[in-house]
Design a protein around this motif. Structure first.
Motif, PDB file in Angstrom:
ATOM      1  N   TYR A 173       0.857  -1.278   0.026  1.00 13.12           N
ATOM      2  CA  TYR A 173      -0.141   0.059   0.064  1.00 13.12           C
ATOM      3  C   TYR A 173       0.895   1.328  -0.027  1.00 13.12           C
ATOM      4  O   TYR A 173       2.205   1.328   0.539  1.00 13.12           O
ATOM      5  N   LEU A 174       0.309   2.420  -0.474  1.00 13.51           N
ATOM      6  CA  LEU A 174       0.953   3.461  -0.487  1.00 13.51           C
ATOM      7  C   LEU A 174       0.930   4.163   0.792  1.00 13.51           C
ATOM      8  O   LEU A 174      -0.117   4.415   1.361  1.00 13.51           O
ATOM      9  N   ALA A 175       1.963   4.716   1.404  1.00  9.84           N
ATOM     10  CA  ALA A 175       2.305   5.405   2.690  1.00  9.84           C
ATOM     11  C   ALA A 175       2.625   6.808   2.311  1.00  9.84           C
ATOM     12  O   ALA A 175       3.752   6.913   1.630  1.00  9.84           O
ATOM     13  N   THR A 176       1.965   7.909   2.830  1.00 10.44           N
ATOM     14  CA  THR A 176       2.378   9.340   2.603  1.00 10.44           C
ATOM     15  C   THR A 176       2.507   9.924   3.994  1.00 10.44           C
ATOM     16  O   THR A 176       1.734   9.764   4.721  1.00 10.44           O
ATOM     17  N   PHE A 177       3.621  10.561   4.120  1.00  9.69           N
ATOM     18  CA  PHE A 177       4.109  11.112   5.286  1.00  9.69           C
ATOM     19  C   PHE A 177       4.024  12.464   5.364  1.00  9.69           C
ATOM     20  O   PHE A 177       4.395  13.480   4.302  1.00  9.69           O
ATOM     21  N   SER A 178       3.331  13.357   6.148  1.00  9.73           N
ATOM     22  CA  SER A 178       3.144  14.691   6.437  1.00  9.73           C
ATOM     23  C   SER A 178       3.956  15.521   7.369  1.00  9.73           C
ATOM     24  O   SER A 178       4.391  16.491   7.100  1.00  9.73           O
ATOM     25  N   ALA A 179       4.795  14.607   8.116  1.00  9.28           N
ATOM     26  CA  ALA A 179       5.755  15.368   9.019  1.00  9.28           C
ATOM     27  C   ALA A 179       6.661  14.313   9.752  1.00  9.28           C
ATOM     28  O   ALA A 179       6.185  13.010   9.961  1.00  9.28           O
ATOM     29  N   LEU A 180       7.957  14.380  10.164  1.00  2.00           N
ATOM     30  CA  LEU A 180       8.550  13.858  10.915  1.00  2.00           C
ATOM     31  C   LEU A 180       8.846  14.896  12.310  1.00  2.00           C
ATOM     32  O   LEU A 180       9.110  16.175  12.193  1.00  2.00           O
ATOM     33  N   THR A 181       8.534  14.387  13.422  1.00  3.99           N
ATOM     34  CA  THR A 181       9.049  14.938  14.749  1.00  3.99           C
ATOM     35  C   THR A 181      10.131  13.992  15.374  1.00  3.99           C
ATOM     36  O   THR A 181      10.128  12.809  15.228  1.00  3.99           O
ATOM     37  N   HIS A 182      11.105  14.896  16.032  1.00  2.00           N
ATOM     38  CA  HIS A 182      12.028  14.107  16.584  1.00  2.00           C
ATOM     39  C   HIS A 182      12.708  14.921  17.848  1.00  2.00           C
ATOM     40  O   HIS A 182      12.574  16.072  18.084  1.00  2.00           O
ATOM     41  N   ALA A 183      13.437  14.272  18.529  1.00  2.00           N
ATOM     42  CA  ALA A 183      14.178  14.836  19.623  1.00  2.00           C
ATOM     43  C   ALA A 183      15.431  15.625  19.171  1.00  2.00           C
ATOM     44  O   ALA A 183      15.920  15.213  18.108  1.00  2.00           O
ATOM     45  N   ARG A 184      15.778  16.280  19.962  1.00  2.00           N
ATOM     46  CA  ARG A 184      17.104  17.137  19.773  1.00  2.00           C
ATOM     47  C   ARG A 184      18.101  16.124  19.668  1.00  2.00           C
ATOM     48  O   ARG A 184      18.152  15.313  20.582  1.00  2.00           O
ATOM     49  N   ASP A 185      19.110  16.071  18.816  1.00  2.00           N
ATOM     50  CA  ASP A 185      20.202  14.923  18.755  1.00  2.00           C
ATOM     51  C   ASP A 185      19.700  13.441  18.745  1.00  2.00           C
ATOM     52  O   ASP A 185      20.222  12.563  19.365  1.00  2.00           O
ATOM     53  N   ALA A 186      18.584  13.304  18.075  1.00  2.00           N
ATOM     54  CA  ALA A 186      17.750  11.985  17.978  1.00  2.00           C
ATOM     55  C   ALA A 186      18.580  11.099  17.379  1.00  2.00           C
ATOM     56  O   ALA A 186      19.375  11.224  16.547  1.00  2.00           O
ATOM     57  N   ILE A 187      18.582   9.849  17.647  1.00  2.00           N
ATOM     58  CA  ILE A 187      19.020   8.541  17.064  1.00  2.00           C
ATOM     59  C   ILE A 187      18.267   7.866  16.316  1.00  2.00           C
ATOM     60  O   ILE A 187      16.924   7.382  17.074  1.00  2.00           O
ATOM     61  N   TYR A 188      18.399   7.455  15.223  1.00  2.00           N
ATOM     62  CA  TYR A 188      17.544   6.665  14.344  1.00  2.00           C
ATOM     63  C   TYR A 188      17.878   5.262  14.742  1.00  2.00           C
ATOM     64  O   TYR A 188      19.076   4.824  14.904  1.00  2.00           O
ATOM     65  N   GLN A 189      16.971   4.130  14.765  1.00  2.00           N
ATOM     66  CA  GLN A 189      17.205   2.947  14.977  1.00  2.00           C
ATOM     67  C   GLN A 189      17.009   2.077  13.908  1.00  2.00           C
ATOM     68  O   GLN A 189      15.906   2.271  12.939  1.00  2.00           O
TER      69      GLN A 189
END
Length: 460
Positions: free
Chosen positions: A270-286
């Motif tokens: 299915y198609l996923a469409t993203f409207s925003a990314l929110t994150h912590a300062r100095d965030a770490i991606y997993q």
């Protein structure tokens, strides 16, 4: 560890224990990051300090063993399955808080473009988000759901989401499509390991895994309203992607790795469409290394074991433990430990397991003296306590999931092994040939008192 409901306290604990390997060199997210994660598969967690094309650091290989998962939950290894089982029986609803670190920074323009999303394997055509806990609500009832699925990145705003048709998220997406709209979702990255484990549970429609996560944490998950969708999200995670899944818009995927370590080709997602990314300062991606790798295996194995224990104990109350093996990639091969099983109980346990989790295709039932997580001990019981003509159960043409490596038209033959000791099988009895228990205990204590832990890792 800190009470913060993200991966940060666990990463700090791993670093203190010398179990976090920091990679200072710049790493390419296309295949190179995956090669590193594959190399440390049975070893330390990894923290990539520089990833080409992104400002974010990347953490991986966090939960690659039962011991690591126990550490993340603050409990003993033997307590993991009972603790998860208890979380199903006594969930805790999330609690709304005023604000959270996960919304320190908001990105609305091409939110996917800033993320260091890896491309993992040679025959996969795209980069994949693999460690995202997907939150959604049933369009009919409003009840919440948390689960994992992969996102293949198409551009800065869109991706293909691959969901098995029988999963609740796929059901919700279809229900939304039938109502003429897309399904709102939030993809949580870097949440506390308890939240990640809960998202792997096999629960009924309407049972909210985020409530089980609260029980695992020992306190409710703190949540805040998302910025662009009508969902509540964990306030202390590293990142949240907000968007929609539209089951009316299919996207082809091509080859994709599966838990058994080979490729599958499922057709469109299915198609996923993203409207925003929110994150912590100095965030770490997993990132979770997918396919037949240990973190992927154990994230599935332990929640499945707890779900199976709950289902099997409803019909066979003397279940002591359930293991989901590495050989079965944490999905398809299980071992059920029974306390003083009565005639017929082993087969009841087998059928209960097959009915509870359609992926399960091999069930071995053992006595209480066999550790179900010890593959050698289980094999010993299969070899020395079974009469195959009596104790082997074959169930041809049984339903399974599309991810089963040997399925044919949605069917596979399932097998049950009753490896429990039976009265009358041996006139000599079934006692193990061992030194007296009192002397074995005394000897074990001598080793414990006289050798440092690193020199007695072999001690049973």
């Amino acid at each position: 560890m800190s009470d913060q409901q993200s991966i940060r306290p666990f990463l700090a604990a791993l670093e203190k224990d010398g179990a976090l390997l920091k990679i200072p060199k710049p790493v390419n997210p296309a295949f190179e990051l995956s090669a590193f994660l594959s190399a440390v598969d049975a070893g330390p967690a990894a923290l990539f300090e520089k990833v080409d094309g992104s400002v974010f650091r990347v953490a991986g290989n966090l939960l690659n063993s039962r011991a690591r998962i126990a550490q993340a939950l603050g409990i003993g290894v033997a307590d993991i399955v009972p603790r998860i089982h208890q979380s199903i029986r006594a969930p805790l609803k999330p609690v709304a808080v005023q604000s959270g670190r996960v919304q320190d920074v908001v990105v609305r323009d091409n939110p996917l473009a800033v993320l260091p999303v890896p491309r993992f394997f040679e025959r996969e055509a795209r980069h994949y988000i693999t460690a995202g806990v997907i939150l959604a609500r049933d369009p009919q009832t409003g009840r919440g759901n948390a689960s994992f699925a992969r996102f293949a990145i198409h551009d800065g705003r869109t991706a293909m989401v691959g969901i098995a048709p029988n999963h609740h998220l796929a059901l919700f997406a279809r229900r939304a499509a039938e109502a003429g709209r897309a399904l709102e979702i939030a993809v949580v990255i870097g949440a506390h390991p308890a939240i990640q484990l809960a998202a792997c549970l096999y629960l009924g429609v309407g049972d909210d895994e985020l409530e089980c996560a609260g029980s695992l944490l020992g306190k409710p998950v703190n949540v805040v309203p998302a910025m662009t969708v009508d969902l509540m999200v964990p306030a202390e995670a590293e990142m949240v992607l907000e968007g929609t899944i539209d089951a009316r818009q299919p996207l082809e995927e091509g080859f994709v790795s599966e838990y058994h370590g080979m490729y599958e080709q499922y057709g469109p997602g299915y198609l996923a469409t993203f409207s925003a990314l929110t994150h912590a300062r100095d965030a770490i991606y997993q990132a979770i290394e997918p396919g037949y790798h240990r973190e992927h295996i154990y994230l599935g194995a332990l929640p499945i074991a707890a779900s199976l224990r709950s289902a099997i104990s409803a019909v066979v109350p003397n279940v002591r433990d359930v293991a989901v093996t590495e050989a079965g990639a944490g999905r398809t091969d299980i071992v059920v430990q029974l306390d003083a099983p009565r005639p017929g109980q082993a087969r009841r346990a087998m059928f209960a397991a097959f009915a509870a989790v359609s992926l399960v295709k091999r069930v071995t039932v053992v006595d209480a003296d066999i550790d179900p997580w010890d593959a050698t001990a289980v094999e010993w019981a299969r070899v020395h306590r079974m009469k195959l003509e009596r104790d082997l159960l074959l169930v041809p043409h049984a339903g399974t999931d599309r991810s089963e490596a040997m399925e044919d038209g949605g069917l596979v033959t399932k097998a049950g092994f009753d490896a429990t000791a039976k009265a009358g099988d041996r006139v000599e009895g079934i006692d193990r040939a061992l030194p007296p228990a009192v002397l074995s205990d005394r000897t074990r204590k001598w080793f414990t008192d006289n050798l440092p832990p690193e020199r007695r890792l072999w001690l049973k």
